[in-house]
Design a protein around this motif. Structure first.
Motif, PDB file in Angstrom:
ATOM      1  N   VAL A 178       0.415   4.636 -12.913  1.00  0.00           N
ATOM      2  CA  VAL A 178       1.264   5.170 -11.820  1.00  0.00           C
ATOM      3  C   VAL A 178       1.036   6.856 -11.441  1.00  0.00           C
ATOM      4  CG1 VAL A 178       3.591   5.666 -10.617  1.00  0.00           C
ATOM      5  CG2 VAL A 178       3.070   3.583 -11.670  1.00  0.00           C
TER       6      VAL A 178
ATOM      7  N   LEU B 140       7.425   3.093  -2.353  1.00  0.00           N
ATOM      8  CA  LEU B 140       7.745   1.999  -3.421  1.00  0.00           C
ATOM      9  C   LEU B 140       6.756   2.450  -4.543  1.00  0.00           C
ATOM     10  CD1 LEU B 140       8.867  -0.512  -4.359  1.00  0.00           C
ATOM     11  CD2 LEU B 140       7.253  -1.827  -2.758  1.00  0.00           C
ATOM     12  N   ILE B 141       7.167   2.637  -5.804  1.00  0.00           N
ATOM     13  CA  ILE B 141       6.196   2.588  -6.911  1.00  0.00           C
ATOM     14  C   ILE B 141       5.999   1.330  -7.754  1.00  0.00           C
ATOM     15  CG2 ILE B 141       6.345   5.137  -7.063  1.00  0.00           C
ATOM     16  CD1 ILE B 141       7.632   4.516  -9.771  1.00  0.00           C
ATOM     17  N   ASN B 142       5.007   1.150  -8.320  1.00  0.00           N
ATOM     18  CA  ASN B 142       4.617  -0.002  -9.202  1.00  0.00           C
ATOM     19  C   ASN B 142       4.981  -1.354  -8.713  1.00  0.00           C
ATOM     20  OD1 ASN B 142       3.758  -0.766 -11.555  1.00  0.00           O
ATOM     21  ND2 ASN B 142       6.102  -0.841 -12.655  1.00  0.00           N
ATOM     22  N   PRO B 143       4.403  -1.640  -7.502  1.00  0.00           N
ATOM     23  CA  PRO B 143       4.676  -2.878  -6.699  1.00  0.00           C
ATOM     24  C   PRO B 143       3.802  -3.883  -7.488  1.00  0.00           C
ATOM     25  CG  PRO B 143       2.993  -1.567  -5.500  1.00  0.00           C
ATOM     26  CD  PRO B 143       3.658  -0.761  -6.560  1.00  0.00           C
TER      27      PRO B 143
ATOM     28  N   PRO C 202      -2.040  -7.576  -6.144  1.00  0.00           N
ATOM     29  CA  PRO C 202      -2.819  -9.133  -6.177  1.00  0.00           C
ATOM     30  C   PRO C 202      -4.132  -8.809  -6.843  1.00  0.00           C
ATOM     31  CG  PRO C 202      -2.597  -8.251  -4.173  1.00  0.00           C
ATOM     32  CD  PRO C 202      -1.691  -7.202  -4.577  1.00  0.00           C
TER      33      PRO C 202
END
Ligand code: SF4
Ligand code: SF4
Lengths: 389, 304
Positions: free
Chosen positions: A97, A206-209, A212
């Motif tokens: 991050v 949104l952090i650290n989702p 994929p």
């Protein structure tokens, strides 16, 4: 600048105060506690304007640190041993991050054969987490490195967390002469923190989702490149630090009497001091002995190491922990870096679980290196009791 | 028997039983004396999301652990999938397709013209199982579409797999579904007019990925932009039923707004709601959670 006679833990606390850190989450663990005690005092006495957050575990400590750093404030924490292990899961978040948190790990043995004493087997496994990682030799370097750490970590070319490791008790609880720089000098050296990723309610993110498979590899490669990019910044910051405070440490590694050396020891942490004394002894007898002080495990100074060892006949590596492959982690990495060098390489293990490493041990190590006692079935151990033949 | 590798790719939606179908086919192949493996690939792990499953059958020990890119047989459990994903991509020219649709092959546009077997598996499943779980019906059709695994082995595998999980009665109902499908299959050549188009894809190089794993949210809009997000994933294409918002009944409790897993529901300045159907996957959570019955689910994908 004032001169104080203080422990490395207290030297760290002074550096944190001078760096004007704003959030300090912590959980107590020996031998890190002295750092947090002094920081709590600074805050209590109004000498440091920071939020001290006593979390319920180290896992939470790192979670709080992540939250604070992504909120755009300079963040500090410290841990050790079992505490660092409990933090392990969260340690992987700040690198990817890109949160330049600085943490001091006071090295202490981890796991069964438990103890509160010095060993590097707590921090060594975290080499793979994406944190930059350095090891210091004395109390002055502990203070200086925390200041350098923020400058390196927060550089826009880096934006990575940095773990400063210092030897438990041998440094953490040992008092030495330490020059504590003045606030003005530090303010000049350390500019304001400008974050790369922030959580700001006016512009929600949104952090650290979940990521994929289509993206994760590119992200890992990008992280690895950022760690590589830190090499230059580490050298630059050391130079700038030298110009500001008059002390330089050499960046990724530092050499001692290597110019014409035929054989040398590579060491890290406090053992380096004792090794320096042994090199002086050997030199006074006309021996061509040298010393390499490894300062960073991440990034690992592969290029620099090749350069400083190119004229060596043999190189010994000191390890204060094990990789459970017959060798220690530092040796394993050095061997990788110098695999095509033709230098006789050997691993020298000592000081596990807090066992004292003496002048005599280091003399023995140097004489083994001089004899080219290269590894046959693993590392050479010092101070190990064996059955009499 | 010469060495022969036979690869099957299933396309379905989360909840339709594609993975179970792939596994059952593998078990049937083993019963028929072959080596076989089956495995899923989940994209977004959510109900309604397109899922893939794979079955690999060989006369010798299988030495591959990768996904299947050039299948010999394509199995499509939801006839609408080709319009949102290039499902037929990579299908061998001499390959075949099994499709759950009421249309005869000649009227179905798969995007490649191949030998095709169609069956109305949804109707069969609703009749035999009282639920639109089409995997066992589709297995019956698969028995007609290839010559390695015979119907008997497929039925035995269904009995074993479904019997173990659901009990004998339910397993029997599934057998009936498979047999019915086997006898109702229509065969022919499907149409290949549709252009196989990749979805909206963003595949940046490592240099172009924004540093730091963070996704920007358009605040009230609620839709996430970034890797794997709704920006590329028009979850609205997953929908088979659609929520209708009855504003007169809405008490503005915001529960639907909180609960919608897709960020479909926008909160307006007066706290009434607006639906962005591009992202509504039709899961029905909003209708379930609404205390005022201000949301009703209707069959179909119409937008209200
Ligand atoms: S059905 Fe309701 S809860 Fe589900 S995605 Fe659509 S709006 Fe959201
Ligand atoms: S849950 Fe129902 S009543 Fe509440 S805001 Fe949504 S639609 Fe309106």
């Amino acid at each position: 600048m004032v001169v104080k006679v203080i422990s490395a833990d207290h030297a760290v606390a002074w550096a944190v105060r001078l760096a004007k850190v704003e959030v300090i989450p912590a959980f107590p663990i020996t031998p890190q506690t002295l750092i947090m005690e002094l920081l709590a005092e600074f805050i209590n006495d109004g000498e440091l304007d920071a939020e001290f957050i006593a979390a319920e575990s180290e896992h939470s400590v790192m979670s709080v640190a992540i939250g604070a750093s992504v909120g755009g404030v300079r963040t500090f924490t410290a841990s050790s041993s079992q505490g660092l292990a409990l933090m392990h899961e969260m340690l992987y978040v700040p690198p990817q991050v890109r949160l330049p948190i600085v943490m001091v790990n006071v090295n202490r043995s981890l796991g069964a054969a438990a103890g509160i004493w010095l060993e590097h087997n707590d921090s060594m496994p975290e080499r793979e987490s994406g944190w930059l990682q350095c090891y210091v030799e004395d109390n002055q370097e502990a203070l200086d490195m925390v200041l350098q750490a923020y400058r390196i970590a927060e550089d826009e070319r880096v934006m990575l967390p940095l773990m400063v490791c210092l030897d438990g008790f041998v440094l953490s609880h040992t008092v030495e002469r330490v020059e504590v720089p003045g606030q003005e000098e530090v303010d000049y050296f350390l500019p304001r923190f400008r974050p790369c990723v922030t959580l700001d309610p006016s512009e929600p993110q949104l952090i650290n989702p979940i990521v994929p498979p289509d993206y994760a590899m590119e992200m890992r490669y990008q992280l690895d490149r950022a760690i590589d990019a830190s090499r230059r910044v580490i050298a630059e910051v050391d130079e700038l630090f030298g110009r500001t405070f008059g002390r330089r440490y050499g960046g990724l590694l530092q050499t001692y009497k290597m110019e014409d050396a035929e054989y040398a020891l590579l060491s890290l942490g406090t053992v380096t001091t004792t090794a320096r004394a042994v090199v002086d002894e050997l030199r006074s007898r006309g021996e061509k002995a040298g010393l390499i002080k490894l300062r960073f495990m991440r990034p690992f100074p592969e290029k620099e190491l090749k350069e400083v060892t190119k004229d060596l006949r043999s190189l010994g590596v000191f390890d204060r922990s094990l990789s459970m492959n017959g060798f220690g982690p530092v040796f394993t990495e050095v061997r990788g870096a110098l695999s095509s060098s033709g230098i006789a390489l050997s691993d020298h293990i000592g000081g596990l679980g807090g066992r004292d490493v003496t002048l005599e041990h280091i003399r023995e190590i140097y004489s083994d290196i001089a004899l080219g006692k290269a590894v046959q079935d693993g590392a050479n151990w010092y101070g190990l009791r064996r059955r009499r033949k | 028997m010469g060495a022969r590798l036979f690869e099957v790719r299933f396309h379905g939606r989360g909840g339709q039983g594609a993975v179970m179908a792939a596994q059952t086919l593998a078990e049937a192949a083993v019963l028929a004396g072959y080596f076989a493996q089956a495995f899923p690939y989940f994209g977004a792990e959510r109900r309604g999301a397109p899922v893939k499953a794979f079955t690999r059958i060989d006369t010798k020990r299988i030495a591959l652990k990768s996904q299947i890119y050039q299948p010999d047989l394509l199995v499509i459990l939801d006839e609408g999938l080709p319009s949102i994903e290039p499902v037929a991509e990579g299908l061998k020219p001499e390959g075949r397709a099994v499709i759950n649709t009421s249309l005869p092959p000649e009227e179905y546009d798969l995007g490649v013209e191949v030998e095709c077997f169609t069956v109305d598996a949804t109707t069969i499943a609703l009749e035999k199982l009282k639920a639109p779980i089409v995997n066992t019906s589709i297995l019956g059709a698969i028995a007609r579409a290839q010559d390695m695994v015979p119907l008997k082995c497929i039925l035995d595998a269904i009995m074993d797999k479904f019997g173990e999980r659901l009990g004998e009665r339910a397993a029997k109902a599934n057998l009936e579904a498979a047999e019915a499908a086997y006898s109702q299959v229509m065969s022919g050549r499907c149409r290949g007019e549709r252009i196989l188009r990749k979805g909206q894809q963003w595949l940046p190089s490592w240099e172009d990925i924004p540093p730091g794993v963070a996704l920007i949210v358009g605040s009230k809009e609620g839709v996430v932009i970034g890797p794997g997000s709704s920006w590329q994933n028009f979850t609205g294409t997953w929908r088979t039923q659609t929520p209708i918002y009855i504003q007169e009944k809405c008490v503005r409790c915001l529960r639907c707004w909180w609960a919608c897993p897709e960020g479909t529901i926008k909160r307006l300045d007066d706290d009434y709601m607006r639906w962005d159907y591009r992202y509504c996957k039709g899961c029905g959570i909003c209708a379930n959670i609404c205390p005022a019955k201000a949301v009703e689910m209707k069959r179909g994908t119409k937008e209200w």
